[in-house]
Design an enzyme around this catalytic site. Structure first.
Site, PDB file in Angstrom:
ATOM      1  N   PRO A   1      33.528  30.653  37.958  1.00  0.00           N
ATOM      2  CA  PRO A   1      33.304  29.504  37.779  1.00  0.00           C
ATOM      3  C   PRO A   1      32.105  29.458  36.656  1.00  0.00           C
ATOM      4  CG  PRO A   1      32.927  29.525  40.036  1.00  0.00           C
ATOM      5  CD  PRO A   1      33.358  30.710  39.628  1.00  0.00           C
ATOM      6  N   GLU A   2      32.608  28.957  35.355  1.00  0.00           N
ATOM      7  CA  GLU A   2      31.468  28.760  34.172  1.00  0.00           C
ATOM      8  C   GLU A   2      30.819  27.520  34.417  1.00  0.00           C
ATOM      9  OE1 GLU A   2      32.192  30.485  30.479  1.00  0.00           O
ATOM     10  OE2 GLU A   2      33.190  32.136  31.287  1.00  0.00           O
TER      11      GLU A   2
END
Ligand SMILES: [Zn+2]
Length: 297
Positions: free
Chosen positions: A2-3
């Site tokens: 996840p960014e």
């Protein structure tokens, strides 16, 4: 992994079930994630009201009424599932994983269950266990070992060309490395840096300091800052992206990957009108950079 946009999406999903709610029970299936849970973790949260949630870089912060803050990080594969009193499930940040089992709260990778006063459960599942949870006093947040060195938020008010120019002045590191420096900008990751550099027409290989002049800065830093904001804002609106199957709070898959202009498009035609170049992949600091050598200078 996840960014920033995915973490923001998960945080917004958690807000809908946690803000203003009391957590009555915390069940731990093990004593650690990436790190051990802090002493008395469950007992310190039980009975507390969640006042508000906030994202800081890729951390989710839940402010509790007792003055402590719950720090959450999804690591590589962390996700939440909300199970309401009727057993209906909603996934928050689900990444494709062969080994994943339904998040019943009793699966082998369901490590933490937060139960609300009304019985709704929020299950944290993390097959690879790189995620973490910590609990700290609110006044200690700024000096917390995980948060103390983090730069400013790319969607915050301080971020812009002036800030970038100060950070890049004299820097010989490639522009891409400069943008990924987490002590300068918080939570900006590989995908979004590649996309923003393409939009700005700047090569990831040029020296970061080359955009800063004695008398000021290259006006293209203004474009770059604007494109970074735009790429992140669009990705959040699309519910995140990340490779595989990111699922946002409404259960739909994140769709931003469908509009990647360069990321993961090696050998394909540049999407910039009139360019005609071909997307190239190089490795910088051990990570893939995708860019168009023709229109990014
Ligand atoms: Zn191009």
């Amino acid at each position: 992994m996840p960014e920033l946009p995915e973490v923001e999406t998960v945080m917004r999903g958690l807000e809908t079930v946690l803000t203003g709610q009391r957590i009555t029970q915390v069940t731990l299936a093990r004593s650690n994630l990436r790190f051990p849970f802090p002493p008395g973790f469950a007992k310190r949260i039980e009975g507390r009201l969640v006042l508000r949630l906030q994202r800081r870089a890729k951390y989710i912060l839940a402010f509790l009424d007792g003055g402590e803050v719950l720090i959450l990080h999804l690591g590589m594969s962390g996700r939440f599932t909300i199970i309401d009193v009727r057993g209906r499930m909603t996934g928050l940040g689900e990444f494709y994983d062969e080994a994943a089992t339904p998040d019943s709260g009793k699966g082998p990778h369901d490590h933490v269950v937060f139960t609300r006063a009304d019985g709704l459960r929020i299950v944290y599942t993390d097959p690879r266990r790189f995620g973490l949870m910590d609990l700290v006093a609110e006044e200690g947040l700024g000096t917390h070992k995980l948060l103390a060195q983090i730069g400013i938020e790319p969607l915050g008010n301080e971020f812009g060309a002036v800030y970038l120019a100060e950070g890049f002045r004299g820097k010989k590191a490639p522009l891409k490395a400069g943008l990924l420096d987490q002590t300068l900008i918080a939570g900006l990751g590989n995908i979004y840096v590649c996309e923003a550099l393409h939009r700005a027409g700047l090569s990831p290989k040029r020296k970061a300091g080359s955009l800063v002049k004695k008398s000021g800065y290259d006006p293209r830093l203004e474009d770059l800052a604007r494109h970074i904001r735009a790429v992140l804002t669009e990705a959040i609106a699309a519910g995140g992206s990340t490779l595989r199957d990111f699922v946002h709070p409404q259960g739909d898959k994140g769709s931003f990957q469908q509009v990647f202009a360069v990321y993961d498009r090696e050998g394909e035609k540049c999407r910039k009108r009139g360019c005609g170049g071909t997307v190239k992949r190089i490795v910088q600091s051990g990570r893939s950079t995708f860019y168009c050598p023709k229109c990014q200078k």
